[in-house]
Write an enzyme that holds these catalytic residues in place. Sequence first.
Site, PDB file in Angstrom:
ATOM      1  N   LYS A  24      46.676  14.809 -20.649  1.00  0.00           N
ATOM      2  CA  LYS A  24      48.082  14.142 -20.369  1.00  0.00           C
ATOM      3  C   LYS A  24      48.119  12.666 -20.813  1.00  0.00           C
ATOM      4  CE  LYS A  24      49.146  17.065 -16.578  1.00  0.00           C
ATOM      5  NZ  LYS A  24      49.337  17.003 -14.804  1.00  0.00           N
ATOM      6  N   GLU A  57      51.276  29.596 -22.015  1.00  0.00           N
ATOM      7  CA  GLU A  57      51.228  28.203 -22.297  1.00  0.00           C
ATOM      8  C   GLU A  57      50.689  28.042 -23.666  1.00  0.00           C
ATOM      9  OE1 GLU A  57      48.913  26.523 -19.060  1.00  0.00           O
ATOM     10  OE2 GLU A  57      50.649  26.971 -17.540  1.00  0.00           O
ATOM     11  N   HIS A  93      45.814  19.089 -17.510  1.00  0.00           N
ATOM     12  CA  HIS A  93      46.467  20.265 -17.097  1.00  0.00           C
ATOM     13  C   HIS A  93      45.574  21.340 -17.558  1.00  0.00           C
ATOM     14  CE1 HIS A  93      49.136  23.698 -16.512  1.00  0.00           C
ATOM     15  NE2 HIS A  93      48.707  24.011 -17.639  1.00  0.00           N
ATOM     16  N   ASN A 118      47.593  12.712 -13.567  1.00  0.00           N
ATOM     17  CA  ASN A 118      46.194  12.967 -12.991  1.00  0.00           C
ATOM     18  C   ASN A 118      45.784  13.636 -14.170  1.00  0.00           C
ATOM     19  OD1 ASN A 118      47.594  15.368 -13.705  1.00  0.00           O
ATOM     20  ND2 ASN A 118      47.623  16.223 -11.829  1.00  0.00           N
ATOM     21  N   TYR A 133      57.021  23.005 -17.704  1.00  0.00           N
ATOM     22  CA  TYR A 133      56.793  23.078 -16.278  1.00  0.00           C
ATOM     23  C   TYR A 133      57.798  23.722 -15.566  1.00  0.00           C
ATOM     24  CZ  TYR A 133      52.595  19.936 -16.271  1.00  0.00           C
ATOM     25  OH  TYR A 133      51.460  19.503 -16.414  1.00  0.00           O
TER      26      TYR A 133
END
Length: 151
Positions: A28, A145, A134, A131, A68
Amino acid sequence: MLVVQLGMLTPHNMQARNMMEQTLLLIKPNAVKNHHVGQIISMIESKGYIIRNIQSFRFSKERAEEFYEMHKGKDFFARLIQFMISHTTVALLLEKNNAIEDLRELIGDADPDKQLPGTIRYIFANGVTENAVHASDSKENAKREIRLIFA
Ligand code: ADP
């Protein structure tokens, strides 16, 4: 033994092949910005994942919202999308036996209070939203995905 060396399918190695799984890892924006891509890929490779594809890109708002979509309506959704479009993302298509479950274990929990030492998020996360990574959480989501990112 000779049969396996010749690459023929026996019940034993057929089972091994059937267990090969593909999953998606996103590195990310905060991890890319902080120059942690190489360290994260090293951790992944040291666990035996094969990198089948890799791509560096920046999410558009529309594409991030589609990725998302299961979180639409939640209080953190807008913050999550703003973060995902803020900088470059690096996507990896990974393959290994039991890849989906093992990668979820390696990245650790999204909640900083539940992250175990040694997990990617424990080392590289900057909070619950930023964070670092993913990873797909089910076979169904991995398929979806991978199609969204690598189609
Ligand atoms: P995971 O990424 O572990 O699958 P979720 O699917 O629950 O976790 O959430 C997706 C992403 O949304 C998280 O990785 C994180 O970036 C963000 N997020 C989740 N929960 C929160 C929260 N309570 N506050 C802010 N951001 C959150």
